[in-house]
Design a protein around this motif. Structure first.
Motif, mmCIF file in Angstrom:
data_model
loop_
_atom_site.group_PDB
_atom_site.id
_atom_site.type_symbol
_atom_site.label_atom_id
_atom_site.label_comp_id
_atom_site.label_asym_id
_atom_site.label_seq_id
_atom_site.Cartn_x
_atom_site.Cartn_y
_atom_site.Cartn_z
ATOM 1 N N VAL A 63 0.541 10.194 0.948
ATOM 2 C CA VAL A 63 0.044 8.831 1.174
ATOM 3 C C VAL A 63 -1.033 8.533 0.142
ATOM 4 O O VAL A 63 -1.763 9.435 -0.279
ATOM 5 N N PRO A 64 -1.155 7.283 -0.287
ATOM 6 C CA PRO A 64 -2.178 6.923 -1.276
ATOM 7 C C PRO A 64 -3.571 6.867 -0.659
ATOM 8 O O PRO A 64 -3.730 6.789 0.571
ATOM 9 N N ALA A 65 -4.585 6.907 -1.509
ATOM 10 C CA ALA A 65 -5.967 6.793 -1.051
ATOM 11 C C ALA A 65 -6.162 5.483 -0.303
ATOM 12 O O ALA A 65 -5.594 4.449 -0.656
ATOM 13 N N GLY A 66 -6.954 5.526 0.766
ATOM 14 C CA GLY A 66 -7.224 4.344 1.567
ATOM 15 C C GLY A 66 -6.285 4.154 2.738
ATOM 16 O O GLY A 66 -6.515 3.286 3.585
ATOM 17 N N THR A 67 -5.244 4.971 2.826
ATOM 18 C CA THR A 67 -4.280 4.855 3.925
ATOM 19 C C THR A 67 -4.902 5.340 5.236
ATOM 20 O O THR A 67 -5.590 6.363 5.270
ATOM 21 N N ARG A 68 -4.653 4.625 6.324
ATOM 22 C CA ARG A 68 -5.071 5.089 7.648
ATOM 23 C C ARG A 68 -4.006 6.076 8.130
ATOM 24 O O ARG A 68 -2.896 5.692 8.472
ATOM 25 N N VAL A 69 -4.360 7.339 8.148
ATOM 26 C CA VAL A 69 -3.410 8.393 8.511
ATOM 27 C C VAL A 69 -3.114 8.355 10.004
ATOM 28 O O VAL A 69 -1.982 8.573 10.432
ATOM 29 N N PHE A 70 -4.143 8.118 10.817
ATOM 30 C CA PHE A 70 -3.968 7.891 12.252
ATOM 31 C C PHE A 70 -5.110 7.024 12.736
ATOM 32 O O PHE A 70 -6.123 6.860 12.047
ATOM 33 N N ALA A 127 -3.232 18.647 24.410
ATOM 34 C CA ALA A 127 -3.541 17.976 25.675
ATOM 35 C C ALA A 127 -2.642 16.781 25.962
ATOM 36 O O ALA A 127 -2.788 16.138 27.000
ATOM 37 N N PHE A 128 -1.723 16.474 25.041
ATOM 38 C CA PHE A 128 -0.843 15.317 25.185
ATOM 39 C C PHE A 128 -1.653 14.038 25.400
ATOM 40 O O PHE A 128 -1.359 13.230 26.280
ATOM 41 N N GLU A 129 -2.692 13.867 24.577
ATOM 42 C CA GLU A 129 -3.536 12.680 24.627
ATOM 43 C C GLU A 129 -3.447 11.918 23.310
ATOM 44 O O GLU A 129 -3.050 12.473 22.278
ATOM 45 N N ASN A 130 -3.834 10.633 23.350
ATOM 46 C CA ASN A 130 -3.858 9.822 22.142
ATOM 47 C C ASN A 130 -5.145 10.058 21.366
ATOM 48 O O ASN A 130 -6.135 10.547 21.907
ATOM 49 N N TYR A 131 -5.105 9.669 20.110
ATOM 50 C CA TYR A 131 -6.287 9.808 19.266
ATOM 51 C C TYR A 131 -7.437 8.954 19.803
ATOM 52 O O TYR A 131 -7.236 7.847 20.311
ATOM 53 N N SER A 132 -8.657 9.477 19.659
ATOM 54 C CA SER A 132 -9.861 8.723 20.026
ATOM 55 C C SER A 132 -10.673 8.348 18.799
ATOM 56 O O SER A 132 -11.766 7.796 18.918
ATOM 57 N N ALA A 133 -10.166 8.655 17.613
ATOM 58 C CA ALA A 133 -10.844 8.340 16.355
ATOM 59 C C ALA A 133 -9.773 8.034 15.320
ATOM 60 O O ALA A 133 -8.571 8.044 15.627
ATOM 61 N N GLU A 134 -10.190 7.747 14.096
ATOM 62 C CA GLU A 134 -9.234 7.428 13.037
ATOM 63 C C GLU A 134 -9.414 8.361 11.853
ATOM 64 O O GLU A 134 -10.506 8.902 11.625
ATOM 65 N N GLY A 135 -8.331 8.563 11.121
ATOM 66 C CA GLY A 135 -8.356 9.369 9.911
ATOM 67 C C GLY A 135 -7.972 8.515 8.717
ATOM 68 O O GLY A 135 -6.931 7.843 8.743
ATOM 69 N N ILE A 136 -8.818 8.528 7.685
ATOM 70 C CA ILE A 136 -8.598 7.731 6.480
ATOM 71 C C ILE A 136 -8.445 8.661 5.283
ATOM 72 O O ILE A 136 -9.266 9.563 5.082
ATOM 73 N N ALA A 137 -7.409 8.449 4.480
ATOM 74 C CA ALA A 137 -7.230 9.235 3.264
ATOM 75 C C ALA A 137 -8.263 8.788 2.225
ATOM 76 O O ALA A 137 -8.220 7.656 1.760
ATOM 77 N N GLU A 138 -9.199 9.667 1.899
ATOM 78 C CA GLU A 138 -10.213 9.328 0.897
ATOM 79 C C GLU A 138 -9.646 9.418 -0.512
ATOM 80 O O GLU A 138 -10.133 8.757 -1.429
ATOM 81 N N THR A 139 -8.644 10.257 -0.696
ATOM 82 C CA THR A 139 -7.952 10.405 -1.964
ATOM 83 C C THR A 139 -6.455 10.338 -1.678
ATOM 84 O O THR A 139 -6.052 10.231 -0.517
ATOM 85 N N GLU A 140 -5.656 10.419 -2.692
ATOM 86 C CA GLU A 140 -4.226 10.602 -2.449
ATOM 87 C C GLU A 140 -4.041 11.928 -1.716
ATOM 88 O O GLU A 140 -4.643 12.939 -2.087
ATOM 89 N N VAL A 141 -3.243 11.920 -0.676
ATOM 90 C CA VAL A 141 -3.104 13.087 0.190
ATOM 91 C C VAL A 141 -1.648 13.539 0.240
ATOM 92 O O VAL A 141 -0.733 12.721 0.362
ATOM 93 N N THR A 142 -1.463 14.848 0.136
ATOM 94 C CA THR A 142 -0.156 15.466 0.367
ATOM 95 C C THR A 142 -0.321 16.496 1.466
ATOM 96 O O THR A 142 -1.282 17.274 1.458
ATOM 97 N N ALA A 143 0.570 16.480 2.437
ATOM 98 C CA ALA A 143 0.432 17.379 3.587
ATOM 99 C C ALA A 143 1.799 17.811 4.093
ATOM 100 O O ALA A 143 2.812 17.156 3.857
#
Length: 223
Positions: free
Chosen positions: A35-42, A91-107
Motif C-alpha cells: 500500500v502507498p504512504a498515507g493509506t489507512r491500513v485499518f 478476542a474476535f473484536e473490532n479495532y479500537s484504533a487506526e493504522g496509517i502507513a507512514e511510508t510505502e508498506v509491504t507486508a
C-alpha cells in the motif's frame, strides 16, 4: 515483489524454525500486499481479518480520543507485527484504533483462518505470536507511564533527539509532535517556545532545528 514472496518467512527470526509442512501452509495461505504512504491500513470499528507481518515500511497506530486528539500508541516497523491486530484476532473484536502507513508498506497478510489453524497446530508459530504480543504490551505500559508521570518538557526533548536527522533537523509540525506525545498542540507550542528561549532549538516552517543538543540531553538525564 517476487523475492519477498519467496523468502519472507525467514525475515522473522521466530518463524525460521517452522517445520516444512507448517512453513508451506503459512506461505501458501498468505499473500504479499503493498500500500502507498498515507493509506489507512485499518480503522476503528473495522474487523481484524488478517495479521500483517511487515516486510518493508512503517505503520503508525494511533487512537482518536474523545477530545478530538490523535494519540500515537506505537509504530510497527519491518520485521514486526501489530499487537492490536493480534489482540483483535484472538478476542474476535473490532479495532479500537487506526493504522496509517507512514511510508510505502509491504507486508505478508495472514488470513484469520490460517492464523487460527497455525496457532492451534504449531508451538513455534504460537510462541512467535505471543512473544511479539508480550513485547508490545510492555511498550504500551511504558507509554502509559510516560504520559501519566513524566514531565512534558522531558518527553518532548527526548522525542526531538530521537527524531532529529544527522544534521539536527526534525521534520515535524507542532500538531504531529502533539500526536506523538498524546498532548495538545498548544502544550507543544509553549514548550518549544521555552526551548527556543533557552537557545536549544530554532523553529522553522514545518520543521525544527536543534541548536543545543547538549541542553536537551541534559534535560532528559535530569529525571
Amino acid at each position: 515483489m517476487n523475492h519477498l514472496a519467496d523468502n519472507w518467512i525467514d525475515r522473522f527470526q521466530g518463524l525460521r524454525g517452522l517445520p516444512a509442512d507448517i512453513r508451506a501452509d503459512l506461505k501458501n495461505g498468505s499473500r504479499i500486499v503493498s500500500v502507498p504512504a498515507g493509506t489507512r491500513v485499518f480503522e476503528a470499528g473495522q474487523s481484524a481479518d488478517n495479521l500483517l507481518l511487515l516486510l518493508e515500511g512503517t505503520v503508525r497506530v494511533q487512537h482518536h480520543s474523545a477530545t478530538g486528539r490523535d494519540v500515537l500508541l506505537y509504530r510497527v516497523h519491518a520485521g514486526e507485527s501489530c499487537v492490536l491486530t493480534t489482540a483483535c484476532m484472538l478476542a474476535f473484536e473490532n479495532y479500537s484504533a487506526e493504522g496509517i502507513a507512514e511510508t510505502e508498506v509491504t507486508a505478508a497478510a495472514i488470513p484469520r483462518k490460517v492464523f487460527d489453524e497455525l496457532v492451534a497446530r504449531s508451538s513455534i508459530f504460537r510462541e512467535f505470536v505471543f512473544t511479539a504480543y508480550s513485547r508490545r504490551i510492555t511498550d504500551l505500559f511504558t507509554l502509559i507511564d510516560d504520559i501519566v508521570f513524566q514531565r512534558m518538557d522531558v518527553r518532548l526533548a527526548s522525542r526531538l533527539l530521537e527524531l532529529a536527522s544527522a544534521d539536527g533537523y526534525v521534520h515535524a509540525t507542532h500538531a504531529v509532535l502533539a500526536s506523538e506525545l498524546g498532548t495538545a498542540r498548544e502544550v507543544i507550542s509553549r514548550t518549544l517556545s521555552e526551548f527556543h528561549r533557552r537557545g536549544w532549538i530554532e523553529q522553522l516552517r514545518g520543521e525544527i532545528r536543534l541548536l543545543g543538543r547538549e541542553g536537551l540531553e541534559q534535560l532528559v538525564r535530569s529525571v
